[in-house]
Scaffold this active site. Structure first.
Site, mmCIF file in Angstrom:
data_model
loop_
_atom_site.group_PDB
_atom_site.id
_atom_site.type_symbol
_atom_site.label_atom_id
_atom_site.label_comp_id
_atom_site.label_asym_id
_atom_site.label_seq_id
_atom_site.Cartn_x
_atom_site.Cartn_y
_atom_site.Cartn_z
ATOM 1 C CE LYS A 22 -10.745 -2.735 7.042
ATOM 2 N NZ LYS A 22 -10.030 -1.568 6.510
ATOM 3 C CG ASN A 23 -10.066 -2.919 2.736
ATOM 4 O OD1 ASN A 23 -10.294 -2.261 3.734
ATOM 5 N ND2 ASN A 23 -8.977 -3.665 2.597
ATOM 6 C CB CYS A 116 -0.416 3.501 10.511
ATOM 7 S SG CYS A 116 -0.408 2.317 9.205
ATOM 8 N NE ARG A 121 -1.331 2.591 5.260
ATOM 9 C CZ ARG A 121 -2.339 1.785 5.562
ATOM 10 N NH1 ARG A 121 -2.548 1.408 6.787
ATOM 11 N NH2 ARG A 121 -3.152 1.344 4.631
ATOM 12 C CG ASP A 307 -5.137 -6.044 3.814
ATOM 13 O OD1 ASP A 307 -4.190 -5.487 4.380
ATOM 14 O OD2 ASP A 307 -6.111 -5.420 3.341
ATOM 15 N NE ARG A 399 -9.044 0.320 11.597
ATOM 16 C CZ ARG A 399 -8.017 -0.004 10.803
ATOM 17 N NH1 ARG A 399 -6.873 -0.367 11.330
ATOM 18 N NH2 ARG A 399 -8.128 0.042 9.500
HETATM 19 C C1 UD1 Z 1 -2.945 -1.109 0.635
HETATM 20 C C2 UD1 Z 1 -3.087 -2.379 -0.150
HETATM 21 C C3 UD1 Z 1 -4.481 -2.903 0.096
HETATM 22 C C4 UD1 Z 1 -4.668 -3.080 1.590
HETATM 23 C C5 UD1 Z 1 -4.304 -1.833 2.379
HETATM 24 C C6 UD1 Z 1 -4.271 -2.063 3.871
HETATM 25 C C7 UD1 Z 1 -2.057 -2.902 -2.302
HETATM 26 C C8 UD1 Z 1 -1.784 -2.428 -3.672
HETATM 27 N N1 UD1 Z 1 -2.845 -2.094 -1.565
HETATM 28 O O1 UD1 Z 1 -3.946 -0.175 0.218
HETATM 29 O O2 UD1 Z 1 -4.688 -4.125 -0.564
HETATM 30 O O3 UD1 Z 1 -5.998 -3.412 1.867
HETATM 31 O O4 UD1 Z 1 -3.019 -1.387 2.011
HETATM 32 O O5 UD1 Z 1 -3.312 -2.995 4.205
HETATM 33 O O6 UD1 Z 1 -1.644 -3.969 -1.920
HETATM 34 N N2 UD1 Z 1 2.105 4.528 -2.136
HETATM 35 C C9 UD1 Z 1 2.902 5.588 -2.509
HETATM 36 N N3 UD1 Z 1 2.301 6.794 -2.691
HETATM 37 C C10 UD1 Z 1 0.952 6.982 -2.519
HETATM 38 C C11 UD1 Z 1 0.155 5.901 -2.143
HETATM 39 C C12 UD1 Z 1 0.776 4.678 -1.960
HETATM 40 O O7 UD1 Z 1 4.102 5.428 -2.654
HETATM 41 O O8 UD1 Z 1 0.474 8.099 -2.714
HETATM 42 C C13 UD1 Z 1 2.719 3.206 -1.914
HETATM 43 C C14 UD1 Z 1 2.519 2.760 -0.478
HETATM 44 O O9 UD1 Z 1 3.570 3.221 0.346
HETATM 45 C C15 UD1 Z 1 2.508 1.259 -0.621
HETATM 46 C C16 UD1 Z 1 1.887 1.018 -2.004
HETATM 47 O O10 UD1 Z 1 2.039 2.247 -2.708
HETATM 48 O O11 UD1 Z 1 3.824 0.745 -0.633
HETATM 49 C C17 UD1 Z 1 0.405 0.638 -1.977
HETATM 50 O O12 UD1 Z 1 -0.309 1.643 -1.286
HETATM 51 P P1 UD1 Z 1 -1.879 1.840 -1.445
HETATM 52 O O13 UD1 Z 1 -2.451 0.750 -2.289
HETATM 53 O O14 UD1 Z 1 -2.191 3.238 -1.803
HETATM 54 O O15 UD1 Z 1 -2.338 1.658 0.058
HETATM 55 P P2 UD1 Z 1 -3.786 1.398 0.523
HETATM 56 O O16 UD1 Z 1 -4.772 2.091 -0.304
HETATM 57 O O17 UD1 Z 1 -3.773 1.626 1.990
#
Ligand code: UD1
Length: 419
Positions: A22-23, A116, A121, A307, A399
């Site tokens: 998915k990802n 969420c 996020r 995850d 999902r």
């Molecule tokens: C993250 C996970 C991914 C997982 C997904 C859903 C990591 C590095 N990424 O991806 O493996 O599939 O969640 O569970 O483990 N952050 C900021 N500012 C930003 C973006 C992110 O501070 O602009 C922080 C987030 O709060 C979080 C971390 O960085 O603590 C990782 O976030 P990110 O990898 O961007 O989230 P996803 O892409 O959703």
């Protein structure tokens, strides 16, 4: 509303085929928007998130049709740059349209995703990245509006307080393919799904160095063409079935699972006492009688994935002794703990730590799924609980897991979906 009923006590045996990731699929679906001709994506899983991303592509003017596991995307009509609230609120990955729209149309308007169930996020890194490429970003009425008459290559450092960001890396890579000159991303996410996105872009004609490392060098403005590309297997689905085999003391062969992308999970399972063999057919997981507790630290790839946090906790909840699970990525990702405790688990939370005191026997109960991976973890707990576990709010599950109850049932689980 649909529910999943699991009756515990069956030992899982047999073979399961792991679906496409998915990802990995979601970023690749936005990448093919940048091609000058249609693309074919293979090994695409049938999931609600894929359906939502298809709706995003359609909203942007592209044509996307999923037949069996093959998705055909024709970007010829891609001329709209807005990803509305209705789509972004159901799936955060819609935010990848920011990078794709900026690259192709020079303008993007994307609803702010908000928080969420698993945490705040934020998207500050996404915005910082595209701003450094020359986009002018404003936030109004709940939307991010980014405009760039010309994107220009830049040196961008993408780590946030919790390490690299998968989502920000995807958006900046997409936008940088259209930037004039060279972009260097330091502290890029090295997750296999980013590597898959970059492999797809390279197959489309992009010039990108350092794939799979934390330093990506993108030479932009290369014309991109359509591609015929197969997405990688889903490492989280694979990890979930590994825990299913382990928790039921079963013997399961996972076909199409990639052990190289599951190093931290395999290592932790072995430490607990599970036998994990990498064979030419796939990964074989054999559960033994004697398991030991283990501490798990959630970290960015190649560390133990966030995850898989809820799923490994389901297993540790059944292993006598004390285990500590520390979540470093999402501050609020312990919602499943309260539901597991309703099933007889003994887990306490202390800030980012969950102290898991393994119990001899979980008991089935009605439980509420709070997010995608929590849903899977409650099913895993249900596989060994005494009596019936009734998992509610399974729309989360749909999902991200393709036919999970059918796959578990084929392995011998007593599981069914009820309306
Ligand atoms: C993250 C996970 C991914 C997982 C997904 C859903 C990591 C590095 N990424 O991806 O493996 O599939 O969640 O569970 O483990 N952050 C900021 N500012 C930003 C973006 C992110 O501070 O602009 C922080 C987030 O709060 C979080 C971390 O960085 O603590 C990782 O976030 P990110 O990898 O961007 O989230 P996803 O892409 O959703």
């Amino acid at each position: 509303m649909q529910k999943i009923s699991v009756r515990g006590g069956k030992v899982l045996k047999g073979t399961v085929e792991i679906s496409g990731s998915k990802n990995a699929t979601l970023p690749v679906m936005t990448a093919v928007l940048l091609g000058e001709s249609p693309s074919i994506l293979r090994n695409v899983p049938h999931l609600n998130d894929v359906k939502t991303m298809t709706d995003v592509l359609t909203k942007l003017g592209a044509n996307a049709v999923l037949d069996d596991h093959t998705l055909k995307v024709d970007p010829a009509g891609f001329n709209q740059f807005e990803a509305p609230y209705e789509l972004v609120k159901t799936m955060r990955a819609s935010i990848y349209s920011l990078g794709a729209c900026l690259a192709r149309l020079g303008e993007a308007k994307v609803s702010l995703p908000g928080g969420c169930a698993i945490g705040a996020r934020p998207i500050d890194l996404h915005l910082k990245g595209v701003e450094q490429l020359g986009a002018k970003v404003t936030i109004q009425h709940g939307y991010v509006h980014a405009v760039a008459s010309k994107l220009k290559g830049a040196n961008i450092y993408l780590a946030g307080p919790h390490g690299p960001s998968l989502g920000a890396t995807v958006n900046v890579v997409l936008a940088a393919t259209a930037a004039e000159g060279t972009t260097v991303i330091d502290a890029a996410s090295t997750e296999p799904e980013v590597e898959d996105l970059v492999n797809c872009l390279i197959a489309m004609g992009a010039q990108i160095e350092g794939n799979g490392t934390s330093k990506l060098v993108i030479h932009g403005k290369k014309p991109l063409k359509g591609v015929d590309y197969s997405v990688i297997p889903d490492r989280v689905e694979a990890g979930t079935f590994m825990v299913a085999a382990a928790i039921t003391r079963g013997n399961v062969l996972l076909k199409k699972a990639n052990a190289h992308q599951l190093g931290a999970v395999i290592e932790k399972l072995r430490q607990i006492g599970v036998t994990v063999d990498e064979t030419s057919e796939g990964i074989r997981v054999v559960g033994s009688g004697e398991y030991k507790p283990a501490d798990v630290m959630i970290l960015p790839y190649p560390g133990f994935p966030t995850d898989m946090q809820a799923q490994i906790m389901a297993l540790l909840a059944t292993v006598p002794g004390n285990s500590i699970v520390t979540e470093t990525i999402w501050e609020n990702r312990f919602m499943h703990v309260f539901e597991m405790n309703r099933m007889g688990a003994d887990i306490t939370i202390d800030r980012s730590h969950a102290v898991v005191k393994g119990v001899k026997q979980l008991t089935g109960a009605p439980v509420m799924a709070s997010d995608l991976r929590a849903s899977a973890a409650l099913i895993l707990a249900g596989l060994v609980a005494d009596g019936e576990t009734l998992v509610q709010r399974i729309y989360h599950l749909d999902r991200g897991y393709e036919k999970i109850e059918e796959k578990l049932s084929a392995l011998g689980a007593d599981i069914k979906r009820i309306s």
